[in-house]
Structure formats: structure tokens, C-alpha cells
Design an enzyme around this catalytic site. Sequence first.
Site, mmCIF file in Angstrom:
data_model
loop_
_atom_site.group_PDB
_atom_site.id
_atom_site.type_symbol
_atom_site.label_atom_id
_atom_site.label_comp_id
_atom_site.label_asym_id
_atom_site.label_seq_id
_atom_site.Cartn_x
_atom_site.Cartn_y
_atom_site.Cartn_z
ATOM 1 N N VAL A 21 0.822 -1.210 0.000
ATOM 2 C CA VAL A 21 0.000 0.000 0.000
ATOM 3 C C VAL A 21 0.856 1.260 0.000
ATOM 4 C CG1 VAL A 21 -1.956 -1.139 1.098
ATOM 5 C CG2 VAL A 21 -0.208 -0.081 2.532
ATOM 6 N N HIS A 60 -4.544 -4.353 -2.332
ATOM 7 C CA HIS A 60 -5.033 -3.996 -1.003
ATOM 8 C C HIS A 60 -5.165 -2.489 -0.813
ATOM 9 C CE1 HIS A 60 -3.300 -8.123 0.407
ATOM 10 N NE2 HIS A 60 -4.486 -8.237 -0.177
ATOM 11 N N CYS A 81 -13.948 8.451 2.221
ATOM 12 C CA CYS A 81 -15.097 8.563 3.112
ATOM 13 C C CYS A 81 -15.955 7.302 3.034
ATOM 14 C CB CYS A 81 -15.936 9.781 2.743
ATOM 15 S SG CYS A 81 -17.402 9.996 3.787
ATOM 16 N N CYS A 137 -15.297 14.173 6.951
ATOM 17 C CA CYS A 137 -15.224 14.299 5.495
ATOM 18 C C CYS A 137 -15.740 15.680 5.088
ATOM 19 C CB CYS A 137 -16.065 13.206 4.844
ATOM 20 S SG CYS A 137 -16.362 13.447 3.079
ATOM 21 N N GLY A 158 12.740 -16.638 3.276
ATOM 22 C CA GLY A 158 11.862 -17.379 4.173
ATOM 23 C C GLY A 158 10.825 -18.174 3.408
#
Length: 402
Positions: free
Chosen positions: A141, A158, A166, A238, A334
Site C-alpha cells: 500500500v 489492497h 469517506c 469528510c 523465508g
Amino acid sequence: MRKPYMRIPYTDALAAPTIIPKSANALSGAVAALHEFLVAPSASSPSGRHPSTAVLTGAGISVASGLADYRGARGTYRVNKTYRPVYYHEFLNKHEARKRYWARSFLGWTTLHKAKPNASHFAIKHLNDLGLVQSVITQNVDSFHSQAHPNLQTIELHGYLRSCICISCHEELPRDTFQDELARLNPAWDAFLREILALGALDTEDPDERHARGMKTNPDGDVDLPGAPYTTFRYPACPRCLTDPPLTANGVRATVEVDSDGAWVPTSTAGILKPAVVMFGESIHHSVKAAAEKMIDDADRLLVLGTSLATYSAWRLAKQAKDQSKPIAIVNIGGVRGEDAFFVDLDPNQKGNQGARVEISTDELLPILVEQLRSSNVQATHEAPDYVAKTQGGSIFKDMLS
């Protein structure tokens, strides 16, 4: 009765990977395997064109930019066992949960805002320039992909932190503007942020050093201060809803109220701003999901970078590629969720054309791979297809539920 929290998956270490091919244990062998993976002919590729590759990325590729990851050796879920993200239903329904979230995010935003794309992001751009990568699906993100390669088709699976949205009217507000409002409404917090910035407490990339300075740094621009007075924090309403309150589902005009300074007050029934990300407990909007699936459908193969695929939304895309018998390569430090299934049917003598598993950091590996591809005269370019979710606005995030 309080709603039980959803379980965060795969917070313990995953099984160590089996490197494929075996020669990919060394950097030179890993580069050779990925070179073969990217340029080997594909039955579905038109004659004269390199096979097209979709790239799926996770938090691991942003570590070199100074951001935390989740499940790496020093990731949040490994070093901070008490960490629990704010869940969507909490954020939606609890004024106190929103105070806590925005207070922590207010402190962490500066670090994220000044961070920049790293060598991995630019290497992906160069792979696109060479005609080898046609699309990117990212779980991150941080918006580094759109900064590093704005012309390469990218789905932010995502969402993104660069905006707020809003919950009521779905209008977006730039995070910089929102941050300024948070500073204005919370002068004591703003003074504290300036103080810790002056001391360099947020400059170090070492989580142990930050912890020693009284801070726990988590992914997504979140800073945890034990004992901090989150209940004093205020956040704005908002602006659009404040000016023109929306109608509720039953046709009644919503109420949006603010205090004398302009902070949202809990008597309001609308006007709540949230980060334009998929929070834990939300779901990806159907148009984003469909666009990501189409990227997998249209690609000849899938390159997975810097993710354990612990999140189902990412794992299912890799599973989709596997079900379509498309070659998969995974580069991650990993273990990876269910990774053996992606390579179970490979010829043991293959050199990477059928698939590869590499455990070397992407910022070390990818730039060298790009240079080798350039030196081998891989120069063809192609246009990426135009996907529906090329630019994601507020409307894409209005109905997310997990």
C-alpha cells in the site's frame, strides 16, 4: 457479546524452501534460473515475442526502502507478538478505535511519506522495458510501484495509503491534506512528532533501535507508543459530507457534526474517513479482484517477489496460475505458504524454464538479472493490455469486506 477477532494467518515461521534448481543457491545460479524462466519459449506466446510475465509482489520488496514487512525474520508478526491490526468492523463502529488508528498513523506517516522506491521496483520497470513483464499485482500500500513505473499496468490489490476515503460518500482526500488537518487538531501530538523527528527516532531502519527508543514500528505507516494517550486524539470529518450530508439507506439525511475546531464528533451518523486500503476484515472490491485475475489469465507465467503468500487474496492468484499450468517463480526470504505444490511436477533437470524458487533479496538479485538480460540482447518491447482497474479511485473501495 463482543465479536471475536479474526485469526491472523501464518504468524509463525513457515518451512524453509527447497531451492529450485539447486544451482539457484548461489547468486549467479539464481540469476541464471530467472533468466531462463523469463525468456524460455511458451506454447501460448506468439512467434517472435517473449513470453509475458505477471509479477505479484509483497512487503518484502519494500524492506530496502526502510519499511517493515510482516512475516520476515524481523517482520512485525515475528518480533512484535502483541501486534494486532485495527479491524474494519472496529474502525467502522468505534470512535475510540479510530482515535487509536489515526494517532498511530499520524506518527508513522512521515516515515512512509519520505520513503522512496528501491532497486527492486526500478528493476521491474526495466523488465517491462525489455518486454518481459506486462503487469504487476501488488499487496503493498506504499505506492512505490506507481512511482517507479507509472506506465506499467499495476493493480494495488489492497489499496493505498496515499489517500483517505469517506465511508459514506466515497470521496477521496489526499493523505497529505488529511495529515495537515490531524496536526492542526492535535497540537500536542504535532509537537511530539516534531520532537521525535528532530531526535531522529524515526530515521533508523533497525526495529530493535526503534524499540529501544520506546517505539514499535509496524507495517502500513503505523507507530505504536506504549501508554500513549490515544483517547485525546481528534480527527476531521469528510469535508464533502460536512457540507452536504448524504442520505442514509432509509432515505433520511445523515448527521455530520464537528466541534469548534472542526473535529468529527460521535453524535454524527456519517462523514468518517478511512485509509484507502483494505483493512483486516474487509474484502477486495470485485472489480479489483477481477482485474487481478485477468492479469493472471493474460500472462504466460507468474513471478512472485517478496511475499510469503500468507494472505489468501495473494495465494489464490498464484493458485490460479498453477491451475492454468503456468510456470511460477518465487523469490522470497523465508518460507511461502504451500509452496511445494507450485513445484511438485517440475522436471528435476530443468534449469528454471518450468519454475524457480530463490531465497535471495530482490534488491540484490533483480538489478543483476536486468543487466544480464540487457547484455544478452533482450531488447523487444510490447504494450501492456489496458486493465479495468488501471487507476483506482474511491468507488473501488466502497464495499470491501475480506
